[in-house]
Motif scaffolding. Sequence first.
Motif, PDB file in Angstrom:
ATOM      1  N   ALA A   1     -54.403 -67.020 -16.379  1.00  0.00           N
ATOM      2  CA  ALA A   1     -54.470 -68.279 -17.131  1.00  0.00           C
ATOM      3  C   ALA A   1     -53.224 -68.473 -17.986  1.00  0.00           C
ATOM      4  CB  ALA A   1     -55.725 -68.300 -18.008  1.00  0.00           C
ATOM      5  N   ILE A   2     -52.751 -67.407 -18.623  1.00  0.00           N
ATOM      6  CA  ILE A   2     -51.533 -67.488 -19.429  1.00  0.00           C
ATOM      7  C   ILE A   2     -50.343 -67.838 -18.542  1.00  0.00           C
ATOM      8  CG2 ILE A   2     -49.913 -66.173 -20.855  1.00  0.00           C
ATOM      9  CD1 ILE A   2     -52.337 -64.555 -21.869  1.00  0.00           C
ATOM     10  N   GLY A   3     -50.285 -67.226 -17.364  1.00  0.00           N
ATOM     11  CA  GLY A   3     -49.192 -67.503 -16.441  1.00  0.00           C
ATOM     12  C   GLY A   3     -49.172 -68.953 -15.982  1.00  0.00           C
ATOM     13  N   LEU A   4     -50.346 -69.532 -15.800  1.00  0.00           N
ATOM     14  CA  LEU A   4     -50.444 -70.913 -15.316  1.00  0.00           C
ATOM     15  C   LEU A   4     -50.378 -71.949 -16.436  1.00  0.00           C
ATOM     16  CD1 LEU A   4     -53.354 -70.491 -12.735  1.00  0.00           C
ATOM     17  CD2 LEU A   4     -50.926 -70.772 -12.210  1.00  0.00           C
ATOM     18  N   ALA A   5     -50.389 -71.502 -17.686  1.00  0.00           N
ATOM     19  CA  ALA A   5     -50.578 -72.407 -18.826  1.00  0.00           C
ATOM     20  C   ALA A   5     -49.598 -73.571 -18.843  1.00  0.00           C
ATOM     21  CB  ALA A   5     -50.482 -71.614 -20.133  1.00  0.00           C
ATOM     22  N   CYS A   6     -48.322 -73.308 -18.635  1.00  0.00           N
ATOM     23  CA  CYS A   6     -47.304 -74.354 -18.735  1.00  0.00           C
ATOM     24  C   CYS A   6     -46.916 -74.916 -17.377  1.00  0.00           C
ATOM     25  CB  CYS A   6     -46.067 -73.806 -19.452  1.00  0.00           C
ATOM     26  SG  CYS A   6     -46.356 -73.372 -21.167  1.00  0.00           S
ATOM     27  N   ASN A   7     -47.720 -74.633 -16.365  1.00  0.00           N
ATOM     28  CA  ASN A   7     -47.445 -75.143 -15.025  1.00  0.00           C
ATOM     29  C   ASN A   7     -46.017 -74.818 -14.589  1.00  0.00           C
ATOM     30  OD1 ASN A   7     -47.877 -76.483 -12.593  1.00  0.00           O
ATOM     31  ND2 ASN A   7     -47.135 -78.423 -13.400  1.00  0.00           N
ATOM     32  N   PRO A   8     -45.701 -73.538 -14.425  1.00  0.00           N
ATOM     33  CA  PRO A   8     -44.320 -73.142 -14.139  1.00  0.00           C
ATOM     34  C   PRO A   8     -43.863 -73.566 -12.749  1.00  0.00           C
ATOM     35  CG  PRO A   8     -45.801 -71.286 -13.861  1.00  0.00           C
ATOM     36  CD  PRO A   8     -46.626 -72.400 -14.451  1.00  0.00           C
ATOM     37  N   LYS A   9     -42.549 -73.627 -12.577  1.00  0.00           N
ATOM     38  CA  LYS A   9     -41.986 -73.892 -11.255  1.00  0.00           C
ATOM     39  C   LYS A   9     -42.084 -72.652 -10.371  1.00  0.00           C
ATOM     40  CE  LYS A   9     -38.606 -77.211 -13.055  1.00  0.00           C
ATOM     41  NZ  LYS A   9     -37.162 -77.498 -13.228  1.00  0.00           N
ATOM     42  N   LEU A  10     -41.985 -71.484 -10.999  1.00  0.00           N
ATOM     43  CA  LEU A  10     -42.050 -70.206 -10.285  1.00  0.00           C
ATOM     44  C   LEU A  10     -43.024 -69.287 -10.987  1.00  0.00           C
ATOM     45  CD1 LEU A  10     -40.954 -68.146  -8.163  1.00  0.00           C
ATOM     46  CD2 LEU A  10     -39.204 -67.533  -9.850  1.00  0.00           C
TER      47      LEU A  10
ATOM     48  N   LEU B   1     -35.300 -72.674  -4.801  1.00  0.00           N
ATOM     49  CA  LEU B   1     -35.601 -72.657  -6.227  1.00  0.00           C
ATOM     50  C   LEU B   1     -35.052 -71.388  -6.864  1.00  0.00           C
ATOM     51  CD1 LEU B   1     -37.103 -73.915  -8.654  1.00  0.00           C
ATOM     52  CD2 LEU B   1     -39.105 -72.579  -7.953  1.00  0.00           C
ATOM     53  N   LEU B   2     -35.252 -70.261  -6.177  1.00  0.00           N
ATOM     54  CA  LEU B   2     -34.771 -68.960  -6.663  1.00  0.00           C
ATOM     55  C   LEU B   2     -33.904 -68.334  -5.578  1.00  0.00           C
ATOM     56  CD1 LEU B   2     -34.947 -66.610  -8.812  1.00  0.00           C
ATOM     57  CD2 LEU B   2     -36.808 -65.705  -7.395  1.00  0.00           C
ATOM     58  N   GLU B   3     -32.750 -67.850  -5.980  1.00  0.00           N
ATOM     59  CA  GLU B   3     -31.857 -67.192  -5.035  1.00  0.00           C
ATOM     60  C   GLU B   3     -31.309 -65.921  -5.676  1.00  0.00           C
ATOM     61  OE1 GLU B   3     -28.451 -68.493  -1.797  1.00  0.00           O
ATOM     62  OE2 GLU B   3     -28.713 -69.671  -3.642  1.00  0.00           O
ATOM     63  N   VAL B   4     -31.751 -64.790  -5.168  1.00  0.00           N
ATOM     64  CA  VAL B   4     -31.299 -63.483  -5.648  1.00  0.00           C
ATOM     65  C   VAL B   4     -30.248 -62.964  -4.673  1.00  0.00           C
ATOM     66  CG1 VAL B   4     -31.996 -61.122  -6.214  1.00  0.00           C
ATOM     67  CG2 VAL B   4     -33.561 -63.035  -6.667  1.00  0.00           C
TER      68      VAL B   4
ATOM     69  N   ARG C   1     -38.334 -68.658 -19.790  1.00  0.00           N
ATOM     70  CA  ARG C   1     -39.388 -67.657 -19.572  1.00  0.00           C
ATOM     71  C   ARG C   1     -40.694 -68.130 -20.189  1.00  0.00           C
ATOM     72  NH1 ARG C   1     -37.681 -63.776 -22.809  1.00  0.00           N
ATOM     73  NH2 ARG C   1     -36.057 -63.019 -21.402  1.00  0.00           N
ATOM     74  N   GLY C   2     -41.722 -68.208 -19.375  1.00  0.00           N
ATOM     75  CA  GLY C   2     -43.020 -68.690 -19.844  1.00  0.00           C
ATOM     76  C   GLY C   2     -43.218 -70.170 -19.606  1.00  0.00           C
ATOM     77  N   ARG C   3     -42.106 -70.920 -19.514  1.00  0.00           N
ATOM     78  CA  ARG C   3     -42.210 -72.354 -19.255  1.00  0.00           C
ATOM     79  C   ARG C   3     -41.954 -72.664 -17.783  1.00  0.00           C
ATOM     80  NH1 ARG C   3     -43.418 -76.440 -17.782  1.00  0.00           N
ATOM     81  NH2 ARG C   3     -43.001 -78.541 -18.576  1.00  0.00           N
ATOM     82  N   ASP C   4     -40.757 -72.348 -17.308  1.00  0.00           N
ATOM     83  CA  ASP C   4     -40.396 -72.634 -15.920  1.00  0.00           C
ATOM     84  C   ASP C   4     -40.652 -71.441 -15.001  1.00  0.00           C
ATOM     85  OD1 ASP C   4     -39.534 -75.237 -16.476  1.00  0.00           O
ATOM     86  OD2 ASP C   4     -37.588 -74.512 -17.142  1.00  0.00           O
TER      87      ASP C   4
END
Length: 284
Positions: A178-187, A16-19, A100-103
């Motif tokens: 709660a704010i972080g989880l609000a939009c059900n992010p992928k990461l 999902l994430l590759e740095v 940012r904030g969504r995914d």
Amino acid sequence: MVTLTDHNSGPAGAPLLEVRDLHVQFETSRGVVRAVEGISYSVNRGEIVAIVGESGCGKSVSSLAIMRLLAKTGRVTQGSVRFDGRDLLTLSAEEMRAIRGRDIAMIFQEPMTSLNPVLSIGEQVMEPLLIHLKMTGAQARARAIELLQLVGITDGPRRIEQFPHQLSGGMRQRVMIAIGLACNPKLLIADEPTTALDVTIQAQILELMKDLSRRLGIALVIITHNLGIVARYADRVNVMYAARIVEQGSADNVFSRTRAPLRDRPDALDPASRSAARRQARDD
């Protein structure tokens, strides 16, 4: 009930994430500070990855670079950050705001400075719901109350009318979660997410994050210097020291055969981590 989406869909085997080879520098009055020097790691869907190291080693800066939230004096000088097949460093500011904030969401370490003191708790929890999910005001309010209950804040209808200074440090931190989880992010990137919480609530919040990660395929990056958290919750560990990743591997392998300075310098860790390191050393 809070309705969340399963994020397990995606290209099979693709992280999902590759740095890759990430370098971050800051221009200061005393010259250039190389905060991150060539780190590389990946995060799979539904995986819990820890970035652990002493204060000042570059843990938080590397995550702010991923989120494109570096201070004006900071810049990424080299490397790539691929999220769900897209290089975040090449996106426009508008495209990044949509992600940012969504995914991708981030739980910051200091809730008192991260929360807006002149906006109510409800307004701040509802904001990503209104912007990213296009909910109505009534829908966002109901979801905000549910999210507060999800992270252990009771009496939601009253709490959403309050302001950050009216809550305890632990409750402010739970609002950030709660704010972080609000939009059900992928990461979800969690920078010391339980710093302000007592031991009992720490365990509840970490178990909640682990459960969401496992059930819904939400990838979780935990930034910490607490080896106890790493040992209990992380699938894989990246040990940072002096702006570089000096060791990577599964949590079991890193604990059993680590060569990193962090293990050799328990003074760099908090008391709980020192105890965990001693117990692990005795077990070895």
